[in-house]
Design an enzyme around this catalytic site. Structure first.
Site, PDB file in Angstrom:
ATOM      1  N   ASP A  32       0.647  -1.132   0.082  1.00 24.06           N
ATOM      2  CA  ASP A  32       0.053   0.047  -0.007  1.00 24.06           C
ATOM      3  C   ASP A  32       0.930   1.212   0.181  1.00 24.06           C
ATOM      4  O   ASP A  32       0.466   2.141   0.728  1.00 24.06           O
ATOM      5  CB  ASP A  32      -0.928   0.046   1.385  1.00 24.06           C
ATOM      6  N   CYS A  46     -23.732   1.440   3.641  1.00 26.32           N
ATOM      7  CA  CYS A  46     -22.821   2.358   3.719  1.00 26.32           C
ATOM      8  C   CYS A  46     -23.486   3.946   4.295  1.00 26.32           C
ATOM      9  O   CYS A  46     -24.209   4.046   3.632  1.00 26.32           O
ATOM     10  CB  CYS A  46     -22.123   2.749   2.036  1.00 26.32           C
TER      11      CYS A  46
END
Length: 364
Positions: free
Chosen positions: A147, A211
Site C-alpha cells: 500500500d 454504507c
C-alpha cells in the site's frame, strides 16, 4: 531461459507457498503484468474526481496498471494475503462491532487500525519472502510494495487467485472474507501464474445498502470523497457538513461494508500478535480519547497507523463524533459539551471549526 534457469524458477514456485505461510501469510498467488483491461476503469474513476484529494492516485498516471513501467524488468507480481482479525476476536465479533456503532458516546476505530501499523508488518515479511527466493534463485530484480506505491492491489489479487473484487471494491476471499491486507513483490522471474478468482457476490447489495454516506455509488464504484475512511484518514481539511451527521462515532476508518458482508463469517484470525487490539482502541469512550494531549496521542499511537493523521485530524474526527453523540441524546452529552467548550479557544482553527459545529447540535 536455459534449462537451469527453468529448474530454478520451478523450485521457487514449488516452495513459495510454504515460505509465505511460515512468514504469517494466509495465501500466495502470482499474476502476470498485463493489466490493460483495468486501465480504462482507472482513468474513468480519476476523471470523475472520485479520488478526492489523494493526488498520489493520479500522479503516476497509468503506471498503476503497468507494473513493468513502474519497476522495469518486472514480468510477474507475487501477491500475498495476510489476515488481520485479532487473535482474541470472539465468535460474534461482528455483533460486538454493531453494538459499539450504536453507542453514541463510544469511539469506533476501524479493526485493522487497533494493532500495529500493517505497513511495517507486511513490508518486513514480504522482504523476508524475497530473501527466501534469493536463497534459491540467487540475486534477482524485485521490489516490495505494501500500500505504498501506485499498485492496483485488488486487480492483482483477482488475477492471481487471492480473491475477487467485491462490490465495495475490496478484495474478497471465499476462505477469508475481506479482513485481510494485501502485499506484492514485483519480480523479474517468470514464475507460473496462478488461476484467477471467480466472483461470488451474486445479487447481494448489502455493502451498498449499509454504507452510511452512500459512498459506494454503484457496484464496484466508490466515490472516496464520501467514504468515511477517506474523510477521517486521507482528507486534510474540514469534513463537509452534510456528511458529518452520517459519520456517527467513527473516528478512524469505517468497517460497515465489511461487517455486513456475508463472506466475513469466514474471516480468519491472524496468527500474529501484531494485530492484537491495543488498549484502549477497542473500547474507549469519546471523552477518554478527547482527553489525550498531543504528547499522549503520540505515545499511545507509536507504531500504529493512526499516528500518521496527526493530533489535529484526530481531534477533528473526535469533535464530529462528539457532536453526533450530543445530537443522539447520549447520557454524557453535558460532559461532551463541556469538554469541547473548554478547549475551543485554544484549539487549531480546523479543530475549532468542528467544535463549533458540534456545540450547535441538539438532541431531538
Amino acid at each position: 531461459m536455459g534449462r537451469q534457469g527453468q529448474d530454478v524458477v520451478a523450485l521457487v514456485a514449488q516452495q513459495l507457498e510454504g515460505w509465505a505461510q511460515s512468514l504469517g501469510f494466509s495465501q500466495i498467488g502470482v499474476a502476470d503484468v498485463d493489466l490493460r483491461a483495468a486501465e480504462q476503469g482507472l482513468l474513468d474513476w480519476l476523471a470523475a474526481g472520485f479520488h478526492g484529494e489523494m493526488a498520489y492516485m493520479q500522479s503516476h498516471g497509468l503506471k498503476r496498471a503497468r507494473p513493468a513501467e513502474l519497476v522495469p524488468g518486472t514480468v510477474r507480481v507475487v501477491t500475498a494475503r495476510m489476515d488481520y482479525l485479532p487473535r482474541g476476536a470472539e465468535e460474534g465479533w461482528t455483533e460486538r462491532e454493531w453494538k459499539r456503532l450504536a453507542a453514541p458516546g463510544q469511539a469506533t476505530v476501524s479493526i485493522y487500525a487497533r494493532g500495529r501499523d500493517y505497513h511495517k508488518v507486511l513490508r518486513q515479511r514480504l522482504q523476508a519472502l524475497a530473501d527466501r527466493i534469493a536463497e534459491v534463485a540467487g540475486p534477482f530484480g524485485h521490489r516490495v510494495f505494501t500500500d505504498s506505491a501506485p499498485v492496483l492491489e485488488a486487480e492483482l489479487a483477482t488475477r492471481s487467485g487471492i480473491g475477487w473484487r467485491g462490490k465495495h471494491t475490496l478484495a474478497l476471499s471465499r476462505e477469508g472474507g475481506s479482513m485481510f491486507f494485501l502485499g506484492e513483490v514485483y519480480v523479474d522471474l517468470p514464475l507460473p501464474v496462478t488461476p484467477p478468482a471467480e466472483a461470488h457476490c451474486g445479487r447481494c447489495t448489502a455493502c451498498l445498502d449499509v454504507c452510511p454516506t452512500r459512498a459506494i455509488i454503484a457496484p464496484y464504484r466508490l466515490d472516496a470523497r464520501r467514504c468515511i475512511s477517506y474523510l477521517t484518514i486521507e482528507h486534510p481539511g474540514p469534513i463537509p457538513e452534510a456528511l458529518r451527521p452520517l459519520m456517527g462515532n467513527r473516528v478512524y476508518g469505517c468497517d460497515d461494508c465489511q461487517l455486513v458482508c456475508p463472506w466475513n463469517k469466514y474471516a480468519r484470525r491472524s496468527p500474529l500478535p501484531d494485530f492484537d487490539e491495543r488498549e484502549p482502541l477497542g473500547g474507549a469512550s469519546l471523552l477518554e480519547l478527547w482527553a489525550w494531549s498531543e504528547d499522549e496521542f503520540l505515545r499511545r499511537t507509536e507504531g500504529s497507523p493512526i499516528r500518521r493523521i496527526g493530533h489535529v485530524r484526530w481531534r477533528r474526527n473526535l469533535a464530529v463524533a462528539m457532536g453526533n453523540a450530543i445530537a443522539a441524546g447520549d447520557v454524557a452529552a453535558l460532559a461532551l459539551r463541556e469538554a469541547l467548550a473548554d478547549v475551543r479557544d485554544s484549539s487549531d482553527a480546523l479543530v475549532r471549526e468542528h467544535i463549533d459545529w458540534a456545540l450547535t447540535q441538539q438532541a431531538p
